[in-house]
Design an enzyme around this catalytic site. Structure first.
Site, PDB file in Angstrom:
ATOM      1  N   SER A  13      -9.601  -0.949   7.111  1.00  0.00           N
ATOM      2  CA  SER A  13      -9.025  -0.761   5.778  1.00  0.00           C
ATOM      3  C   SER A  13      -8.336  -1.972   5.188  1.00  0.00           C
ATOM      4  CB  SER A  13      -8.044   0.420   5.804  1.00  0.00           C
ATOM      5  OG  SER A  13      -8.748   1.627   5.991  1.00  0.00           O
ATOM      6  N   SER A  71      -9.411   1.501   3.193  1.00  0.00           N
ATOM      7  CA  SER A  71      -8.656   2.326   2.266  1.00  0.00           C
ATOM      8  C   SER A  71      -7.635   1.556   1.436  1.00  0.00           C
ATOM      9  CB  SER A  71      -7.940   3.435   3.045  1.00  0.00           C
ATOM     10  OG  SER A  71      -6.983   2.890   3.949  1.00  0.00           O
ATOM     11  N   LYS A  83       0.857  -1.182   0.000  1.00  0.00           N
ATOM     12  CA  LYS A  83       0.000   0.000   0.000  1.00  0.00           C
ATOM     13  C   LYS A  83       0.897   1.237   0.000  1.00  0.00           C
ATOM     14  CE  LYS A  83      -3.881   1.852   2.769  1.00  0.00           C
ATOM     15  NZ  LYS A  83      -4.715   1.549   3.954  1.00  0.00           N
TER      16      LYS A  83
END
Length: 456
Positions: free
Chosen positions: A182, A158, A80
Site C-alpha cells: 500500500s 491503499s 494517511k
C-alpha cells in the site's frame, strides 16, 4: 503558487527554510492553498489548517532564533487517514467511522515527526479500511492518478491520497501504511518514491490496523534522500545514519518466478533498461528462480491469505451488523472470505511463513538485494473497474501480487521510478531486502536512484 515549485524535494525545501529564504508559515499557507485549489478534491479527507499554521509559526520562531530542530523543521507532511492526529476523527476511509470520537492524542509516529519540527497539514484518502491495492473509495471519492494525461486512472492503494498528494506537488511527503503493497503501489503508479520499512521499525501506536502480522509504515516522497531523512525522524533520531555506497558494490538478484508473469511489455522494457544501466555502472546482476515465491501463492490457495484472516477477525462484528451495508461491498466481500479460514489454516500459514522467511536467505547470495518491477502493469483506467466487480478483483490481485511477497516475507522495500510504460504511465523498480535490512536497503537505493531513474 507564490513562485514555489510544488515538485521541490524535502532537501530543497530544507535549504530554503534553514537559510531563512522561506518562512515555514509561508510554506504552510501555500501548501494549504494549493490543496484547497487543486481540481481533484478526493485526495484529502480533512485539512489540519489550524494545527499546521501553529506548528509552522513555532518552527519559524525556532529557526529565526537559532534553535532549529534539524533538517525537517518546517517541512509539511500529510498523513494517511489511519494515523491518529489529536482532535481529528480517524476515518480509515470508511463512512462507518465518521461519527467516532476525535483522537485524544497523536499516534506515536505523528508525535515523532512533530518533535522533529514537521508541520502536519492534512489527512489523506485511502481504500476503505486499507483493504485494496487500487485506491478506489466510494465514500470520499477516488483520487485520480497524478501522472495520467489521457483519462482518469487508479491512484494505487491503499495509500491512494498519499501517493497522489506527493505526485501532484501538493506536499513533499506523506506517510502511509503497507500491508500488501500500500506504499509501494501508489508510489510506483504515480512515479514517486515509496519506502516500506520492516514491520516493527516504527511504533504502530495510534495507527488503525488491517492485519497486525503484516502492517508496516513508511514515507511516500520525491527522492530516496527524503525517505532516509524521514525514516530517521520517525525513529526519533536527530540525524540519518544511512550513507551512500558505490553502485559497483551492489549485488542485485532478479527473481524469475511469479513477478514477471503476465507483465506488460512496457513495464518489462523499462525495468530491463534500468537493469542495463545499473550493470553498466558496475552493479552485479544475478538472475535465478525463486521457488519460495510460487510456494507463497500455493499456500494462499490452499489455506487462504493471512491478510484476509486477520482482516476478518478485526471486522467480524462489523460485518455481522448494520455497518456492513454502509461499507464498500467489494471490501465486504473480500473481508468475508476470511470466515472460511479455520484456526488450523491460520496456524499452518504462520508456520509456513516462518519457514519461508528463513529460506529466503538461501535464495539470495550473501549481501544481495532483490530487484524486480514493483507491479506488472501501469495504472489502469478507473471506469471499467467500477463497472465490473470481477475485473476489479482480478486487477486488484494482480496489482498486489509482486509487493505482497515482501510483506509475507517480513522484509523491506523501496519503489523508485525507472521509466514509463503504456500510455506514458510510470513504472516502478522495486528494491527489496530481508527483515531488518533497512539500513543496507536504503543505502543501496540512495546510491542507485539516479541510475535507476536514468538521470546518471
Amino acid at each position: 503558487m507564490d513562485g514555489l515549485d510544488g515538485n521541490i524535494s524535502i532537501a530543497g525545501l530544507s535549504v530554503l527554510l534553514q537559510a531563512g529564504n522561506l518562512h515555514p508559515v509561508q510554506l504552510a499557507k501555500t501548501t494549504l492553498e494549493r490543496i484547497a485549489g487543486y481540481q481533484d478534491q478526493a485526495i484529502f479527507t480533512a485539512l489540519l489548517g489550524e494545527r499546521a499554521l501553529a506548528e509552522a509559526k513555532a518552527s519559524g520562531e525556532r529557526i529565526r532564533s537559532g534553535r532549529s530542530r534539524g533538517l525537517l523543521d518546517g517541512i509539511p507532511v500529510a498523513w494517511k487517514d489511519l494515523f491518529d492526529t489529536k482532535g481529528a476523527v480517524t476515518t480509515a476511509g470508511s463512512a462507518v467511522l465518521t461519527d467516532s470520537a476525535p483522537a485524544e492524542a497523536d499516534a506515536a509516529v505523528v508525535k515523532a515527526l512533530a518533535e522533529a519540527g514537521m508541520v502536519s497539514v492534512g489527512r489523506t484518502n485511502l481504500s476503505e479500511f486499507a483493504f485494496s491495492g487500487l485506491g478506489i473509495n466510494p465514500h470520499y471519492g477516488t483520487p485520480h492518478n497524478a501522472a495520467s494525461r489521457d483519462l482518469p486512472r487508479i491512484p494505487g492503494g491503499s495509500s491512494a491520497g498519499s501517493g497522489v498528494a506527493v505526485a501532484a506537488g501538493l506536499v513533499p511527503v506523506a506517510i502511509g501504511t503497507d500491508t500488501g503493497g500500500s506504499i509501494r503501489i501508489p508510489a510506483a503508479l504515480n512515479g514517486i518514491v515509496g519506502y516500506k520499512a520492516t514491520r516493527g521499525r516504527y511504533s504502530m501506536q495510534g495507527v488503525y490496523p488491517l492485519a497486525k502480522s503484516l502492517d508496516s509504515l513508511g514515507p511516500l516522497c520525491r527522492t530516496v534522500q527524503d525517505a532516509v531523512w524521514v525514516d530517521a525522524a520517525m525513529r526519533g533520531r536527530a540525524a540519518p545514519e544511512v550513507g551512500r555506497t558505490d553502485v559497483s558494490d551492489l549485488k542485485l538478484v532478479i527473481p524469475e518466478t511469479v513477478v514477471f508473469d503476465d507483465a506488460e511489455p512496457g513495464v518489462v522494457t523499462a525495468f530491463e533498461a534500468a537493469i542495463s544501466r545499473l550493470e553498466k555502472a558496475g552493479a552485479r546482476i544475478i538472475r535465478r528462480a525463486f521457488p519460495i515465491f510460487a510456494e507463497i501463492f500455493a499456500l494462499m490457495a490452499r489455506h487462504g491469505a493471512l491478510v484476509t484472516a486477520e482482516a476478518y477477525a478485526l471486522h467480524k462484528e462489523r460485518l455481522q451488523g448494520a455497518d456492513a451495508e454502509r461499507m464498500d461491498q467489494r471490501v465486504v466481500a473480500r473481508t468475508r472470505l476470511g470466515e472460511r479460514i479455520s484456526m488450523t489454516d491460520y496456524v499452518a500459514i504462520l508456520d509456513a511463513r516462518q519457514r519461508l522467511i528463513a529460506a529466503l536467505a538461501d535464495n539470495l547470495e550473501a549481501g544481495g538485494l532483490m530487484a524486480h518491477p514493483s507491479l506488472p502493469h501501469v495504472a489502469q483506467p478507473i471506469a471499467p473497474l467500477l463497472a465490473d466487480d470481477d475485473l476489479f478483483f482480478r486487477v486488484n490481485g494482480k496489482t498486489l501480487r509482486n509487493t505482497s511477497i515482501g510483506n509475507f516475507l517480513d522484509g523491506c522495500g523501496v519503489s523508485i521510478p525507472c521509466g514509463t510504460g503504456d500510455a506514458g504511465m510510470p513504472v516502478g523498480f522495486l528494491l527489496s531486502g530481508q527483515r531488518n535490512e533497512d539500513g543496507r536497503l536504503l543505502s543501496a537505493a540512495l546510491s542507485a536512484e539516479a541510475v535507476i531513474r536514468g538521470d546518471a
